[in-house]
Scaffold this active site. Structure first.
Site, PDB file in Angstrom:
ATOM      1  CG  ASN A 158       0.061  17.146 -19.357  1.00 22.39           C
ATOM      2  OD1 ASN A 158      -0.790  17.700 -19.248  1.00 22.39           O
ATOM      3  ND2 ASN A 158       0.897  16.385 -18.842  1.00 22.39           N
ATOM      4  CE  LYS A 178       3.535  18.333 -17.263  1.00 20.51           C
ATOM      5  NZ  LYS A 178       4.675  17.445 -16.712  1.00 20.51           N
ATOM      6  CG  HIS A 204       1.402  12.706 -16.085  1.00 16.88           C
ATOM      7  ND1 HIS A 204       2.141  13.091 -15.214  1.00 16.88           N
ATOM      8  CD2 HIS A 204       1.458  13.216 -17.419  1.00 16.88           C
ATOM      9  CE1 HIS A 204       2.984  13.784 -15.793  1.00 16.88           C
ATOM     10  NE2 HIS A 204       2.892  13.969 -17.055  1.00 16.88           N
ATOM     11  CD  GLU A 242       3.688  16.153 -13.330  1.00 12.41           C
ATOM     12  OE1 GLU A 242       2.491  16.653 -14.079  1.00 12.41           O
ATOM     13  OE2 GLU A 242       4.669  16.286 -14.084  1.00 12.41           O
ATOM     14  CD  GLU A 274       4.736  11.812 -20.355  1.00 13.63           C
ATOM     15  OE1 GLU A 274       4.793  12.939 -21.004  1.00 13.63           O
ATOM     16  OE2 GLU A 274       4.022  11.918 -19.380  1.00 13.63           O
ATOM     17  N   GLY A 305       9.929  17.335 -17.108  1.00 11.38           N
ATOM     18  CA  GLY A 305      10.316  18.657 -16.593  1.00 11.38           C
ATOM     19  C   GLY A 305      11.623  19.143 -16.108  1.00 11.38           C
ATOM     20  CB  SER A 346      12.892  17.423 -21.098  1.00  9.56           C
ATOM     21  OG  SER A 346      12.706  17.631 -19.639  1.00  9.56           O
ATOM     22  N   GLY A 375       4.794  18.790 -22.107  1.00 10.02           N
ATOM     23  CA  GLY A 375       4.724  19.654 -20.966  1.00 10.02           C
ATOM     24  C   GLY A 375       5.032  21.346 -21.296  1.00 10.02           C
TER      25      GLY A 375
END
Ligand code: PGA
Length: 244
Positions: free
Chosen positions: A9, A11, A90, A92, A162, A168, A207, A228
Site C-alpha cells: 500500500n 499511500k 483503510h 486513514e 490493521e 506507520g 509497521s 505501507g
C-alpha cells in the site's frame, strides 16, 4: 489451501520517476510466487504503468458508476486501466476523509455489483484496545460493512486487520495480540458464512518490516500482510516477500 498475499500500500507516495525506478529494481529481483500472491496498490495514476508486473489495485474509488462527481474515480474506470482489486475502509480514509460506515457498506456493495475483489480493512484505535473493547469493536466494524454481503461472493473478499496504533508508527502488535484478533475474525467469518469462510484471507498490517515479518507470518490465521512504508523500497519489500 489459499495463497498467502503480500500487498504493497504505497499511500500517497512516489512521483512518476520514482515509480519507474521502483519498477526497474522490482524487475531485477526474483519473485517466486509458488503459493503466494503479490499485489501493488499505488496511486491510481500509476496503475496502468505497473499492471504487467503483478496484480495491481486501487487504494480508493467512488461507489457510483459515473456522473457528476468531480475528482472521483469509479470501479469501471479503474478496471478499464487494469486494476484488479481495491482497498476499502483503510483507517486513514475513515479518519482523515471521514468515510463512515454507510459509505463503506456502499463501497462493498459496489464491488459486489462490479464483481471486483476488495480488501476490507478494520482496526481499533489505541484507547479502544486500552479499554479492552478491541474484539467487540472489530466485530462490529466487520459485521456492519458486510451486512449485505452474500456467501456466493466470498471469493471477492480479503480482510486486513490493521490496528491504528501500529500504522506507520514503528509499533507492531505482539504475536499474541495478532493471533487473538485473527482468530476472532476467523470465528466471526465462520459464524457469518459457514465453513467456506476458512478460505477468506486475513492479512495483518501495521509497521510490517523484514525484521518482524517472520514472527507475524507465523501467527495463527495470518494469511499475509498489507505493507505501507516498507513497500516503498522494492529491496526491503522483497525481503518481506521471501519470508511469506
Ligand atoms: P505501515 O502501513 O506498514 O506503513 O504501517 C500499513 C498500512 O497502512 O496499510
Amino acid at each position: 489451501m489459499r495463497n498467502k498475499i503480500l500487498a504493497a500500500n504505497w499511500k500517497m507516495n512516489l512521483n512518476f520517476a520514482e515509480v519507474i525506478k521502483w519498477r526497474q529494481v522490482f524487475l531485477s529481483q526474483t519473485w517466486d510466487a509458488s503459493g503466494k500472491e503479490l499485489r501493488i496498490y499505488p496511486s491510481s495514476i500509476y496503475i496502468e504503468s505497473l499492471n504487467e508486473l503483478s496484480h495491481v489495485g486501487a487504494q480508493n474509488f467512488y461507489f457510483e458508476d459515473n456522473g457528476a462527481y468531480t475528482g472521483e474515480i469509479s470501479l469501471a474506470q479503474l478496471q478499464s486501466i487494469g486494476a484488479k482489486s481495491v482497498i476499502i475502509g483503510h483507517s486513514e480514509r475513515r479518519t482523515l476523509f471521514h468515510e463512515d460506515k454507510q459509505l463503506i457498506t456502499r463501497k462493498v456493495n459496489a464491488c459486489v455489483t462490479a464483481n471486483t475483489a476488495f480488501i476490507l480493512c478494520c482496526g481499533e484505535a489505541e484507547n479502544i484496545r486500552k479499554e479492552g473493547a478491541h474484539l467487540r469493536f472489530i466485530q462490529e466494524q466487520l459485521t456492519t460493512a458486510l451486512h449485505a454481503f452474500a456467501q456466493e461472493k466470498l471469493h471477492l473478499l480479503t480482510i486486513a486487520y490493521e490496528p491504528i496504533w501500529a500504522i506507520g508508527t514503528g509499533l507492531t502488535a505482539s504475536s499474541s495480540q495478532i493471533s487473538e484478533m485473527h482468530q476472532a475474525i476467523r470465528n466471526l467469518l465462520l459464524e457469518l458464512y459457514g465453513e467456506s469462510a476458512h478460505f477468506i484471507p486475513i492479512l495483518y498490517g501495521g509497521s510490517v518490516t523484514p525484521e518482524n515479518a517472520k514472527e507475524i507470518f507465523s501467527c495463527a490465521e495470518v494469511g499475509g500482510a498489507l505493507v505501507g512504508g516498507a513497500s516503498l523500497d522494492p529491496k526491503i519489500f522483497h525481503q518481506i516477500w521471501e519470508q511469506l
